[in-house]
Motif scaffolding. Sequence first.
Motif, short mmCIF file in Angstrom:
data_model
loop_
_atom_site.label_atom_id
_atom_site.label_comp_id
_atom_site.label_asym_id
_atom_site.label_seq_id
_atom_site.Cartn_x
_atom_site.Cartn_y
_atom_site.Cartn_z
N UNK A 5 -8.42 8.12 -1.56
CA UNK A 5 -9.44 7.05 -0.76
C UNK A 5 -10.84 7.67 -0.96
N UNK A 6 -11.98 6.47 -0.95
CA UNK A 6 -12.98 7.14 -1.16
C UNK A 6 -13.88 6.50 0.23
N UNK A 7 -14.13 7.27 1.42
CA UNK A 7 -14.42 6.36 2.72
C UNK A 7 -15.85 5.46 2.45
N UNK A 8 -15.62 4.63 3.61
CA UNK A 8 -16.70 3.99 3.34
C UNK A 8 -17.94 4.26 3.61
N UNK A 9 -18.02 5.66 4.18
CA UNK A 9 -19.38 5.78 4.56
C UNK A 9 -19.96 6.77 3.38
N UNK A 10 -19.39 6.66 2.26
CA UNK A 10 -19.42 7.28 0.88
C UNK A 10 -20.31 6.50 -0.50
N UNK A 11 -19.51 5.21 0.13
CA UNK A 11 -19.89 3.53 -0.26
C UNK A 11 -21.25 3.66 -0.17
N UNK A 12 -21.26 3.69 0.99
CA UNK A 12 -22.41 2.58 1.67
C UNK A 12 -23.64 3.51 1.84
N UNK A 13 -23.24 4.92 1.73
CA UNK A 13 -24.84 5.49 0.39
C UNK A 13 -25.06 5.68 -0.76
N UNK A 14 -24.34 4.94 -1.42
CA UNK A 14 -23.26 5.10 -2.52
C UNK A 14 -23.76 6.48 -3.27
N UNK A 154 -7.83 13.71 -12.26
CA UNK A 154 -8.17 14.50 -10.93
C UNK A 154 -9.81 14.86 -11.01
N UNK A 155 -10.11 14.91 -12.32
CA UNK A 155 -11.72 15.26 -12.30
C UNK A 155 -12.35 14.44 -11.57
N UNK A 156 -12.12 12.82 -11.36
CA UNK A 156 -12.51 11.92 -10.16
C UNK A 156 -12.50 12.63 -9.50
N UNK A 157 -10.85 13.03 -8.50
CA UNK A 157 -10.29 13.44 -7.15
C UNK A 157 -11.61 14.22 -6.87
N UNK A 158 -11.37 15.52 -7.71
CA UNK A 158 -11.94 16.48 -7.66
C UNK A 158 -13.66 16.67 -6.94
N UNK A 164 -17.49 14.71 -0.22
CA UNK A 164 -16.32 14.16 1.43
C UNK A 164 -16.37 16.13 2.08
N UNK A 165 -16.42 16.80 1.97
CA UNK A 165 -16.76 18.16 2.34
C UNK A 165 -17.86 18.54 2.47
N UNK A 166 -18.84 18.16 1.56
CA UNK A 166 -20.14 18.52 1.28
C UNK A 166 -20.95 17.69 2.05
N UNK A 167 -20.96 17.14 3.28
CA UNK A 167 -22.59 16.83 4.11
C UNK A 167 -23.91 16.50 3.00
#
Length: 167
Positions: A5-14, A154-158, A164-167
């Motif tokens: 799952x790619x969060x919308x918060x990441x998508x909205x800032x590219x 897996x590389x994409x997921x990692x 996600x964990x590094x703001x």
Amino acid sequence: MSTVEVPGALISVGRLPSVCARHGIGARRRVRFVIKSRPDVGPVTEVLHPGKTALGRGVEYSRRVKLVPVDGWPLCEACVRVRLVSLVAAGVLFFGGIVALVAGFVAGSLWPLLGGLVGIFLAVVPFSWGSLPRLTGTEAAADGESVLVKDAHPTFATELQALITQP
Ligand SMILES: [Zn+2]
């Protein structure tokens, strides 16, 4: 290979991984497109029931479908090639079909007419094969707050997890 799952918060800032979701290879191109959700509006056969119409079904779908615009989605060399080949094939079938159709019409001959129609009809196959949602394996979550990637590499997921964990 699993759904991530790619969060919308990441998508909205590219902020997206540097590798393609399907192959895990470095992005050759970044693309912009709109990812749709797939609302469950019941089986197609429902329109056969009294009081249910195709129009009503369409209205229900458009009311519930969520659109997530994405900019900078990574596509690797292999994905870019599949997309190019399928779009060229679709174009050849479609425009070749139109030329045959016109030629058959002008010549008053049935076969080019039929061949043209078949070509135009078949152009849908490579076109959908090269479509970005299919190529990227993406669909929007039902609430439109995130994007789901089926069979993510897996590389994409990692990389995604790191974003996600590094703001
Ligand atoms: Zn790829």
